[in-house]
Design a protein around this motif. Structure first.
Motif, PDB file in Angstrom:
ATOM      1  N   PRO A 133      25.902  48.050  37.400  1.00  0.00           N
ATOM      2  CA  PRO A 133      27.312  47.706  37.595  1.00  0.00           C
ATOM      3  C   PRO A 133      27.541  46.200  37.403  1.00  0.00           C
ATOM      4  CG  PRO A 133      26.523  49.117  39.374  1.00  0.00           C
ATOM      5  CD  PRO A 133      25.323  48.728  38.565  1.00  0.00           C
ATOM      6  N   LEU A 134      28.681  45.865  36.826  1.00  0.00           N
ATOM      7  CA  LEU A 134      29.002  44.460  36.551  1.00  0.00           C
ATOM      8  C   LEU A 134      29.019  43.627  37.823  1.00  0.00           C
ATOM      9  CD1 LEU A 134      29.794  42.380  34.421  1.00  0.00           C
ATOM     10  CD2 LEU A 134      32.161  43.185  34.573  1.00  0.00           C
ATOM     11  N   ILE A 135      29.457  44.221  38.931  1.00  0.00           N
ATOM     12  CA  ILE A 135      29.515  43.454  40.180  1.00  0.00           C
ATOM     13  C   ILE A 135      28.119  42.959  40.551  1.00  0.00           C
ATOM     14  CG2 ILE A 135      29.290  45.448  41.742  1.00  0.00           C
ATOM     15  CD1 ILE A 135      31.313  44.092  43.592  1.00  0.00           C
ATOM     16  N   GLU A 136      27.093  43.757  40.252  1.00  0.00           N
ATOM     17  CA  GLU A 136      25.724  43.335  40.574  1.00  0.00           C
ATOM     18  C   GLU A 136      25.265  42.208  39.645  1.00  0.00           C
ATOM     19  OE1 GLU A 136      23.055  46.694  40.987  1.00  0.00           O
ATOM     20  OE2 GLU A 136      24.599  47.894  41.967  1.00  0.00           O
ATOM     21  N   LEU A 137      25.720  42.242  38.394  1.00  0.00           N
ATOM     22  CA  LEU A 137      25.352  41.158  37.481  1.00  0.00           C
ATOM     23  C   LEU A 137      25.955  39.838  37.957  1.00  0.00           C
ATOM     24  CD1 LEU A 137      25.696  42.867  33.993  1.00  0.00           C
ATOM     25  CD2 LEU A 137      23.662  42.609  35.413  1.00  0.00           C
ATOM     26  N   TYR A 138      27.156  39.897  38.526  1.00  0.00           N
ATOM     27  CA  TYR A 138      27.741  38.668  39.060  1.00  0.00           C
ATOM     28  C   TYR A 138      26.994  38.199  40.309  1.00  0.00           C
ATOM     29  CZ  TYR A 138      31.579  38.175  35.770  1.00  0.00           C
ATOM     30  OH  TYR A 138      32.318  37.963  34.627  1.00  0.00           O
ATOM     31  N   VAL A 139      26.549  39.142  41.109  1.00  0.00           N
ATOM     32  CA  VAL A 139      25.708  38.764  42.258  1.00  0.00           C
ATOM     33  C   VAL A 139      24.470  38.024  41.747  1.00  0.00           C
ATOM     34  CG1 VAL A 139      24.194  39.666  44.081  1.00  0.00           C
ATOM     35  CG2 VAL A 139      26.507  40.610  43.796  1.00  0.00           C
ATOM     36  N   ALA A 140      23.835  38.569  40.717  1.00  0.00           N
ATOM     37  CA  ALA A 140      22.646  37.919  40.151  1.00  0.00           C
ATOM     38  C   ALA A 140      23.011  36.560  39.551  1.00  0.00           C
ATOM     39  CB  ALA A 140      22.005  38.814  39.093  1.00  0.00           C
ATOM     40  N   PHE A 141      24.167  36.501  38.901  1.00  0.00           N
ATOM     41  CA  PHE A 141      24.541  35.237  38.258  1.00  0.00           C
ATOM     42  C   PHE A 141      24.725  34.127  39.283  1.00  0.00           C
ATOM     43  CE2 PHE A 141      27.263  32.111  36.211  1.00  0.00           C
ATOM     44  CZ  PHE A 141      26.511  31.874  35.073  1.00  0.00           C
ATOM     45  N   ALA A 142      25.263  34.470  40.446  1.00  0.00           N
ATOM     46  CA  ALA A 142      25.413  33.463  41.498  1.00  0.00           C
ATOM     47  C   ALA A 142      24.047  32.862  41.839  1.00  0.00           C
ATOM     48  CB  ALA A 142      26.056  34.084  42.739  1.00  0.00           C
ATOM     49  N   GLU A 143      23.029  33.686  41.852  1.00  0.00           N
ATOM     50  CA  GLU A 143      21.680  33.200  42.187  1.00  0.00           C
ATOM     51  C   GLU A 143      21.103  32.362  41.051  1.00  0.00           C
ATOM     52  OE1 GLU A 143      20.942  33.464  45.157  1.00  0.00           O
ATOM     53  OE2 GLU A 143      22.385  35.018  45.719  1.00  0.00           O
ATOM     54  N   ASP A 200      29.228  37.602  47.411  1.00  0.00           N
ATOM     55  CA  ASP A 200      28.197  37.105  46.492  1.00  0.00           C
ATOM     56  C   ASP A 200      28.688  37.192  45.040  1.00  0.00           C
ATOM     57  OD1 ASP A 200      26.506  36.531  48.564  1.00  0.00           O
ATOM     58  OD2 ASP A 200      25.179  38.246  48.258  1.00  0.00           O
ATOM     59  N   ALA A 201      29.314  38.309  44.727  1.00  0.00           N
ATOM     60  CA  ALA A 201      29.816  38.463  43.358  1.00  0.00           C
ATOM     61  C   ALA A 201      30.929  37.459  43.081  1.00  0.00           C
ATOM     62  CB  ALA A 201      30.316  39.888  43.135  1.00  0.00           C
ATOM     63  N   LEU A 202      31.740  37.172  44.077  1.00  0.00           N
ATOM     64  CA  LEU A 202      32.796  36.174  43.875  1.00  0.00           C
ATOM     65  C   LEU A 202      32.191  34.801  43.584  1.00  0.00           C
ATOM     66  CD1 LEU A 202      35.539  37.119  46.509  1.00  0.00           C
ATOM     67  CD2 LEU A 202      35.661  37.309  44.014  1.00  0.00           C
ATOM     68  N   ARG A 203      31.079  34.469  44.246  1.00  0.00           N
ATOM     69  CA  ARG A 203      30.411  33.198  43.949  1.00  0.00           C
ATOM     70  C   ARG A 203      29.914  33.199  42.504  1.00  0.00           C
ATOM     71  NH1 ARG A 203      25.811  32.059  46.183  1.00  0.00           N
ATOM     72  NH2 ARG A 203      25.378  34.155  46.994  1.00  0.00           N
ATOM     73  N   GLY A 204      29.408  34.337  42.070  1.00  0.00           N
ATOM     74  CA  GLY A 204      28.950  34.423  40.680  1.00  0.00           C
ATOM     75  C   GLY A 204      30.106  34.286  39.699  1.00  0.00           C
ATOM     76  N   LEU A 205      31.213  34.908  40.037  1.00  0.00           N
ATOM     77  CA  LEU A 205      32.399  34.824  39.189  1.00  0.00           C
ATOM     78  C   LEU A 205      32.860  33.373  39.071  1.00  0.00           C
ATOM     79  CD1 LEU A 205      34.209  37.221  37.981  1.00  0.00           C
ATOM     80  CD2 LEU A 205      35.846  36.589  39.755  1.00  0.00           C
ATOM     81  N   ALA A 206      32.830  32.677  40.185  1.00  0.00           N
ATOM     82  CA  ALA A 206      33.249  31.268  40.185  1.00  0.00           C
ATOM     83  C   ALA A 206      32.319  30.434  39.309  1.00  0.00           C
ATOM     84  CB  ALA A 206      33.264  30.730  41.613  1.00  0.00           C
ATOM     85  N   ALA A 207      31.020  30.697  39.401  1.00  0.00           N
ATOM     86  CA  ALA A 207      30.061  29.923  38.613  1.00  0.00           C
ATOM     87  C   ALA A 207      30.201  30.223  37.125  1.00  0.00           C
ATOM     88  CB  ALA A 207      28.639  30.228  39.079  1.00  0.00           C
ATOM     89  N   ALA A 208      30.561  31.461  36.807  1.00  0.00           N
ATOM     90  CA  ALA A 208      30.611  31.864  35.397  1.00  0.00           C
ATOM     91  C   ALA A 208      31.901  31.454  34.704  1.00  0.00           C
ATOM     92  CB  ALA A 208      30.426  33.381  35.283  1.00  0.00           C
ATOM     93  N   HIS A 209      32.986  31.374  35.450  1.00  0.00           N
ATOM     94  CA  HIS A 209      34.286  31.193  34.802  1.00  0.00           C
ATOM     95  C   HIS A 209      35.052  29.999  35.379  1.00  0.00           C
ATOM     96  CE1 HIS A 209      33.483  35.013  32.881  1.00  0.00           C
ATOM     97  NE2 HIS A 209      33.303  35.573  34.060  1.00  0.00           N
ATOM     98  N   PRO A 210      34.838  28.823  34.826  1.00  0.00           N
ATOM     99  CA  PRO A 210      35.550  27.640  35.315  1.00  0.00           C
ATOM    100  C   PRO A 210      37.062  27.766  35.149  1.00  0.00           C
ATOM    101  CG  PRO A 210      34.006  27.067  33.526  1.00  0.00           C
ATOM    102  CD  PRO A 210      33.888  28.523  33.755  1.00  0.00           C
ATOM    103  N   ASP A 211      37.516  28.702  34.307  1.00  0.00           N
ATOM    104  CA  ASP A 211      38.959  28.918  34.149  1.00  0.00           C
ATOM    105  C   ASP A 211      39.567  29.611  35.361  1.00  0.00           C
ATOM    106  OD1 ASP A 211      38.759  27.890  31.667  1.00  0.00           O
ATOM    107  OD2 ASP A 211      39.257  29.742  30.583  1.00  0.00           O
TER     108      ASP A 211
END
Ligand SMILES: Nc1ncnc2c1ncn2[C@@H]1O[C@H](COP(=O)(O)OP(=O)(O)O)[C@@H](O)[C@H]1O
Ligand SMILES: Nc1ncnc2c1ncn2[C@@H]1O[C@H](COP(=O)(O)OP(=O)(O)O)[C@@H](O)[C@H]1O
Ligand SMILES: [Mg+2]
Ligand SMILES: [Mg+2]
Ligand SMILES: [Mg+2]
Ligand SMILES: [Mg+2]
Lengths: 210, 330, 330, 210
Positions: free
Chosen positions: B263-273, C14-25
């Motif tokens: 799921p995409l939500i998990e990829l964002y969790v990973a991206f935060a890390e 956690d996913a919101l933190r990832g979203l923030a890191a991925a999308h400066p827009d």
């Protein structure tokens, strides 16, 4: 010699039938240390070979094996497609345009095929590949030819050696192909390409024994 | 096994029909099994051709279009394309400036593309080849087939595609492609195996408390099996592997890629890390992709790819691209 | 259950933190749990706010950006957001021209957005609401909570977003949104259930030879359980359901949407069948999306959404959009 | 009357403990005919309530129930958040600012809460919702109050009625909320909201029996 195009066509058909029958076993072997497509790959390739032959059989053993090789190259893909394709092509080339060939000719042709595989894939024995089945099969065949055995006997010995060679890949660690990515985890599984080589040599035995 | 397909044998051609219906910008040659830009070759532009087994979608056909690939050759599931496909595609996209083959380092891809390149030369199409080998899970040694090509393929195709679009000659496009590859590293983790339509059963069995570390993109088992951990720890294993092989420093382009069933939500969790890890190392998270870009059918898991950018690579990365799976700037 | 998360409780933040890191827009307000455009509200532009449970990514946060949403409010997994989130987001994006709430028709979403709308009015933010209810699997009657809102949400957010971007006033943006909803229908099919992090086990059990027909997006069982069939037959079940409810005719916008765990190659297989069905009915496949747009975590399956276009809707669909999950024209 | 803020605070804490203990059961019920979040939703909500109370307890029963209601609205989301939130808020409003209330006051307040749920969700009895547990509980409570039973007895009767009401949802077909999408397939499962209402009334019994 007495091995004609009909004999080689029978070989190709025996391979097609054997691969179809063992398709799932080959795929399962490839599942363990590869990507689970070896059975499907060879089935697709040899089905195409059988179709090509049904559409018109070349007159000479050389042309026939070239057709097999080119069809495999055009239809299989993956590692095994070019490797087996090149092997049959080189073997066909070695047989030239004689209408029938001797057992010694066949032995030489298969050696040319093995050389083709080696050149393309640069695997040596012990790397846990099809070479580990084909090389001992050829040694057995050469020896049987030198001993003057008849084709069925000689190829039977080769088939046994191929099978033993395939079995012997089980304890090996792969150093070529996809299985090499597994490192030590490739140990304990039979190499799918060695297994299919054993099928192919057994099919030759069936053809010459007909 | 349940799959949304008509039959295991027709899945690749059925999907090609769907691709053709969905993307009028693409020319889908179902018979010769390649996908090219509908606009045809541009005189004087280097053509970019890639390909590989199917089952990794959107790779490669999803990256055909302005600013990226000129053609893609999808093989059967997890099976390299055959030389005929590559020859047909290369001839179709050659604009007289030659063609770059982007090949992932797998024995099958290398052999089939290699045969095709020889035959292309015979037909008067100049071919250069870049072999992508970014996967740090495989040691490049005499005792392996070398490093696998995985996530960096997406970076190579985007950046070399931009160079080709800008009119760079073949040698230059190849240089850029090789530079991207040499500055990129990947590492993959599987939470589950995948199931090919032909096999019908998962390629391996994983316990509920296990993961495979160091996987490729073909559903093969990884280098080691290990205990399941949280996202933070799994990302650290992957990032440590990259960092050990190529210290992460300066401007970094990062892709957190899903293996197809994540799921995409998990990829964002990973991206935060991943972002936290880069910050810890003092590197700058400059550009990124988060999503499914190079997959293994229905596998659950992820891979991380990092590329150390240069100003030139950043500029080429930012250049407009218009493909089914990657689009910006137009 | 294996999930790429740190803990079931922290997955959304956690996913919101990832979203923030991925999308400066994007401006990600982790505390108030909403995501807005970093550029802030534009004076005189109607604000578009949507939201709903998490687990449907990229919906909704992936659609925040130029030409689409101004803000998204992600709730917990499969749980509508609370009014506070919606109020904070609405206030943050109000440019003085009012705010349109795009709400999927689920009791929880309707109640929480409804409460928020009342409180927004108290704070001087003018709110209009469009309730999306496109799922033909649920009959709209006294005996249900009405049709569910599913895939059409993506169309409503894109098209109403374009109208708002073009400067249309609130009443007009709502009219367009309602028109899209009234001209759209969806139907979903599950090949497997999904597993929420909190529950840890699949929401239902499906045999290897079974599918659920008429599913929503929350891992609920569908209207009926049925025998597994090939892609052609499953697509026909879905398309017949749409066509029966709203004859497919003229220019059609179609989305073949993956539920989160479906390989993209299978979605293209399904799309080929959708295209063939439309041709059979004499309708024109005018625009399309193929991919994961509104998902149910790791569920395998697909949904089809069709919208009968008008020239106005086509123009608004084609207008530039720049969000993490949908981008063209810039 | 003798029901003071401390009693209502105890109720809230009993609910928090009961929901925590039965979280997985509620989620499992919601899994069958909903989206598998009811246990997590209420646990999040009542944990927040308990934290809010730990941070400072309102002085009156009315203010306390309003705090519970507002906290649920701010923390739960989903269908149950606004519905339970509104119920506690309306009940709190009905209790005004008296420092302590009678059993009859409580009965009236809960009736106001039920009215709030009905207004917001427009469910009637038989729709397979929390109303099917709360409405019979209130009937039992009202009758017990009229019969002059003491709080523990009266609320005990209400708790039993709520439980029976929740059980009675099993054969019903849902007509409201998420379960209604299932049509006839919603039959045969207990409604999760009715089950949590039974827990909530049982918690009140525990609080008044302390
Ligand atoms: N370099 C090589 N030399 C010889 N044989 C090889 C080499 N690489 C792979 N093989 C053989 O190919 C087999 C795998 O074939 P197949 O599964 O059809 O292709 P792929 O690995 O591309 O999926 C291996 O089992 C091995 O016997
Ligand atoms: N319209 C309604 N009126 C009363 N109760 C309702 C209504 N809709 C849903 N409910 C109750 O809410 C419960 C579900 O709560 P929950 O799972 O927390 O929310 P959601 O359905 O949004 O996931 C149902 O079991 C039912 O008792
Ligand atoms: Mg293989
Ligand atoms: Mg393969
Ligand atoms: Mg919910
Ligand atoms: Mg629920």
């Amino acid at each position: 010699g007495g091995l004609d195009a009909a004999l080689f066509a029978a070989w190709a058909e025996e391979i097609a039938a054997a691969v179809r029958a063992d398709r799932d076993r080959l795929t399962a072997l490839d599942s363990a240390i590869g990507d689970a497509d070896h059975g499907a790959n060879l089935d697709r390739g040899f089905t195409a070979v059988a179709e090509a032959l049904a559409g018109g059989r070349p007159d000479t053993p050389g042309a026939l094996l070239s057709l097999v090789g080119n069809t495999l190259i055009r239809k299989v893909g993956g590692a095994s497609g070019p490797l087996y394709g090149m092997a049959f092509r080189e073997a066909g080339k070695a047989l030239g345009d004689a209408p029938a060939v001797s057992l010694a000719d066949l032995d030489e042709a298969l050696a040319a095929g093995l050389a083709g595989i080696r050149k393309l894939g640069s695997a040596t024995e012990g790397d846990k590949t099809m070479v580990d089945a084909l090389a001992p099969a050829l040694r057995a065949l050469t020896q049987a030819v030198q001993e003057g055995q008849d084709p069925a006997e000689a190829v039977g010995a080769a088939a046994e050696a191929a099978l033993a060679g395939a079995q012997a890949t089980i304890p090996m660690q792969a150093r070529k192909g996809r299985a090499s990515y597994l490192g030590p985890r490739s140990v304990g599984h039979e190499d799918p390409g060695a297994a299919s080589t054993a099928l192919i040599v057994r099919a030759l035995h069936a053809a010459v024994s007909r | 096994m349940k799959k949304l397909i008509n039959s295991a044998d027709s899945v690749v051609t059925d999907a090609l029909r769907g691709l053709a219906a969905a993307h009028p910008d693409l020319r889908v040659d179902v018979k010769n099994q390649f996908v090219a830009r509908a606009s045809g070759p541009r005189r004087g532009k280097v053509g970019l051709v890639s390909g590989g087994g199917s089952g990794h979608e959107p790779l490669h056909a999803g990256f055909v279009g302005y600013g990226m690939l000129d053609a893609a050759c999808p093989g059967e599931i997890f099976t390299s394309p055959v030389p005929d496909q590559v020859i047909a595609a290369s001839s179709a996209v050659d604009g007289g400036a030659g063609v770059l083959h982007v090949v992932k380092n797998y024995t099958g891809d290398v052999l089939n593309f290699g045969m095709a390149a020889e035959l292309c030369a015979d037909e008067g199409v100049e071919v250069a080849t870049v072999v992508v080998d970014d996967d740090v899970a495989v040691r490049d040694s005499l005792y392996t087939a070398g490093r696998r090509g995985t996530g960096a393929t997406v970076f190579v195709e985007k950046i070399a595609g931009a160079a080709a679009e800008a009119g760079a000659p073949l040698a230059e496009v190849r240089r850029v492609a090789e530079e991207v590859n040499s500055r990129s590293r990947s590492f993959g983790v599987a939470l589950s195996a995948c199931t090919t339509p032909a096999a019908g059963v998962p390629t391996f069995e994983l316990g509920d408390d296990e993961v495979e570390l160091g996987i490729g993109i073909h559903g093969e088992p990884g280098r080691t099996r290990s205990a399941m951990r949280g996202a933070r720890e799994l990302v650290r294993v992957a990032m440590d592997a990259l960092h050990e092989d190529m210290p992460l420093d300066g401007d970094v382009l990062v892709m957190v890629n899903g293996m197809g069933g994540t799921p995409l939500i998990e990829l964002y969790v990973a991206f935060a890390e991943v972002a936290a890890y880069l910050e810890e190392k003092g590197a700058t998270l400059s550009r990124n992709l988060v999503g499914d870009y190079i997959t293994s059918l229905d596998m659950q898991g992820f891979s991380v790819t990092a590329c150390l950018l240069t100003p030139e690579l950043t500029r080429l990365w930012d250049a407009p691209v218009q493909t089914p799976a990657l689009r910006w700037g137009r």
